[in-house]
Design a protein around this motif. Structure first.
Motif, PDB file in Angstrom:
ATOM      1  N   GLY A   8       3.450  -6.711  -8.435  1.00  0.00           N
ATOM      2  CA  GLY A   8       3.274  -6.328  -7.038  1.00  0.00           C
ATOM      3  C   GLY A   8       1.980  -6.871  -6.455  1.00  0.00           C
ATOM      4  N   ALA A   9       0.887  -6.749  -7.210  1.00  0.00           N
ATOM      5  CA  ALA A   9      -0.408  -7.227  -6.733  1.00  0.00           C
ATOM      6  C   ALA A   9      -0.409  -8.750  -6.589  1.00  0.00           C
ATOM      7  CB  ALA A   9      -1.516  -6.786  -7.691  1.00  0.00           C
ATOM      8  N   CYS A  10       0.222  -9.438  -7.534  1.00  0.00           N
ATOM      9  CA  CYS A  10       0.263 -10.904  -7.477  1.00  0.00           C
ATOM     10  C   CYS A  10       1.148 -11.390  -6.327  1.00  0.00           C
ATOM     11  CB  CYS A  10       0.753 -11.480  -8.806  1.00  0.00           C
ATOM     12  SG  CYS A  10      -0.461 -11.374 -10.148  1.00  0.00           S
ATOM     13  N   PHE A  11       2.288 -10.740  -6.114  1.00  0.00           N
ATOM     14  CA  PHE A  11       3.139 -11.099  -4.982  1.00  0.00           C
ATOM     15  C   PHE A  11       2.381 -10.902  -3.664  1.00  0.00           C
ATOM     16  CE2 PHE A  11       7.283 -10.236  -7.463  1.00  0.00           C
ATOM     17  CZ  PHE A  11       7.513 -11.593  -7.643  1.00  0.00           C
ATOM     18  N   CYS A  19       4.566  -0.794  -3.498  1.00  0.00           N
ATOM     19  CA  CYS A  19       4.836  -0.349  -4.869  1.00  0.00           C
ATOM     20  C   CYS A  19       5.208   1.130  -4.837  1.00  0.00           C
ATOM     21  CB  CYS A  19       3.609  -0.554  -5.756  1.00  0.00           C
ATOM     22  SG  CYS A  19       3.250  -2.286  -6.123  1.00  0.00           S
ATOM     23  N   VAL A  20       6.325   1.460  -5.483  1.00  0.00           N
ATOM     24  CA  VAL A  20       6.863   2.824  -5.438  1.00  0.00           C
ATOM     25  C   VAL A  20       6.858   3.422  -6.839  1.00  0.00           C
ATOM     26  CG1 VAL A  20       8.847   4.248  -4.788  1.00  0.00           C
ATOM     27  CG2 VAL A  20       8.379   2.103  -3.547  1.00  0.00           C
ATOM     28  N   LEU A  50      -8.046  -7.492  -7.637  1.00  0.00           N
ATOM     29  CA  LEU A  50      -6.857  -8.049  -6.984  1.00  0.00           C
ATOM     30  C   LEU A  50      -6.165  -6.994  -6.125  1.00  0.00           C
ATOM     31  CD1 LEU A  50      -5.212 -10.772  -6.989  1.00  0.00           C
ATOM     32  CD2 LEU A  50      -3.721  -9.690  -8.661  1.00  0.00           C
ATOM     33  N   VAL A  51      -6.017  -5.792  -6.676  1.00  0.00           N
ATOM     34  CA  VAL A  51      -5.394  -4.698  -5.939  1.00  0.00           C
ATOM     35  C   VAL A  51      -6.240  -4.338  -4.718  1.00  0.00           C
ATOM     36  CG1 VAL A  51      -4.832  -2.224  -6.019  1.00  0.00           C
ATOM     37  CG2 VAL A  51      -4.124  -3.730  -7.891  1.00  0.00           C
ATOM     38  N   LYS A  57      -4.083  -5.274   3.816  1.00  0.00           N
ATOM     39  CA  LYS A  57      -2.866  -4.584   4.278  1.00  0.00           C
ATOM     40  C   LYS A  57      -1.579  -5.287   3.838  1.00  0.00           C
ATOM     41  CE  LYS A  57      -5.144  -2.501   8.303  1.00  0.00           C
ATOM     42  NZ  LYS A  57      -5.520  -1.321   7.536  1.00  0.00           N
ATOM     43  N   ARG A  58      -1.641  -5.979   2.705  1.00  0.00           N
ATOM     44  CA  ARG A  58      -0.439  -6.598   2.142  1.00  0.00           C
ATOM     45  C   ARG A  58       0.133  -5.778   0.998  1.00  0.00           C
ATOM     46  NH1 ARG A  58      -3.624 -11.463   2.660  1.00  0.00           N
ATOM     47  NH2 ARG A  58      -4.208 -11.203   0.469  1.00  0.00           N
ATOM     48  N   LEU A  59      -0.616  -4.774   0.528  1.00  0.00           N
ATOM     49  CA  LEU A  59      -0.198  -3.989  -0.636  1.00  0.00           C
ATOM     50  C   LEU A  59      -0.349  -2.502  -0.332  1.00  0.00           C
ATOM     51  CD1 LEU A  59       0.716  -3.992  -3.629  1.00  0.00           C
ATOM     52  CD2 LEU A  59      -1.702  -4.126  -4.266  1.00  0.00           C
ATOM     53  N   GLU A  60       0.749  -1.754  -0.512  1.00  0.00           N
ATOM     54  CA  GLU A  60       0.739  -0.314  -0.278  1.00  0.00           C
ATOM     55  C   GLU A  60       1.359   0.410  -1.468  1.00  0.00           C
ATOM     56  OE1 GLU A  60       2.422   0.911   3.527  1.00  0.00           O
ATOM     57  OE2 GLU A  60       2.321  -1.185   4.187  1.00  0.00           O
ATOM     58  N   PHE A  61       1.124   1.715  -1.525  1.00  0.00           N
ATOM     59  CA  PHE A  61       1.672   2.547  -2.604  1.00  0.00           C
ATOM     60  C   PHE A  61       2.295   3.798  -2.007  1.00  0.00           C
ATOM     61  CE2 PHE A  61      -2.075   0.304  -4.223  1.00  0.00           C
ATOM     62  CZ  PHE A  61      -1.498  -0.435  -5.238  1.00  0.00           C
TER      63      PHE A  61
END
Length: 232
Positions: free
Chosen positions: A16-19, A28-29, A54-55, A62-66
């Motif tokens: 998820g972090a790399c994508f 990410c769920v 990275l995370v 704002k490209r990665l959420e949980f």
């Protein structure tokens, strides 16, 4: 591309972090509320060099959420990756696929528009067939392609392995599925990573063959080490 990653274990969180670092929008769920709360605080539940930075960088961008709720991320996604655990069952050693199948059923209920559902967990050959059956049984109207995309990540070098892979194996014979997966992995073309499209069962077999060959190499070199000790 919009990606939902189901599972924030080793494979799910690194992938998820790399994508997200490729420029995709990733959610990410995970059902574990404590784990998601920790990730919101910037605490990484696994040790992998460079993963915390990275995370943090991709959350800030704002490209990665949980989240603990998969309904909206799945409905919005172009691709949904199943990266839940497949632990060995006690007694017979078979892979416990209950988490994979439960995820497939829950995903099916939230699908909206054309979506590629991708098994990234390590699963026996034929699991993709059952995932597709569950999705179509749960949501007959779903416009979905089920693909296989096994991971080949080494602990301690997972981020580099993801960004500079020997190969990326994608198991799907559907042209729309190939297009979506090709778009997701397009940033890797800069690193000249070979994107290999195969049949779905072939991709699942490749993962098992690679794992078995690694175990064979380790066993072989341990035997050579023992022999070397004996002969001085």
């Amino acid at each position: 591309m919009r990606i939902a990653m189901i599972g924030t274990g080793y494979v799910g969180l690194v992938s998820g972090a790399c994508f997200a670092d490729f420029g995709h929008d990733v959610v990410c769920v995970d059902k574990d509320e404590k784990k998601i709360a920790a990730l919101h605080r910037g605490e990484i539940p696994i040790y992998e060099p460079g993963l915390d930075e990275l995370v943090a960088a991709n959350v800030k961008a704002k490209r990665l959420e949980f989240t603990t709720d998969l309904s909206k991320p799945v409905a919005d996604a172009d691709a949904v990756f199943i990266a839940v655990g497949t632990p060995s069952r006690r007694g017979d050693g078979h892979a416990d696929l209950s988490y994979v199948y439960a995820a497939a059923k829950e995903i099916a209920q939230s699908l909206s528009g054309f979506t590629v559902v991708v098994t990234k967990s390590t699963v026996p050959v034929g699991t993709g067939d059952e995932v597709e059956r569950i999705i179509r049984e749960t949501n007959p109207k779903a416009d979905v392609v089920v693909a296989s995309n096994p991971e080949f990540l080494r602990e301690g070098a997972a981020i580099r392995d993801f960004k500079f892979p020997d190969r990326v194996v994608v198991g799907t014979s559907d042209e729309r599925g190939r297009k979506v997966m090709g778009d997701i992995y397009r940033p890797l073309s800069l690193n000249q990573a070979p994107l290999m499209f195969t049949a779905r069962r072939t991709a699942e077999m490749i993962k098992y063959a690679a794992n078995a060959f690694l175990a064979t190499k380790i066993t072989f070199i341990n035997e050579i080490a023992d022999l070397s000790e004996k002969v001085g």
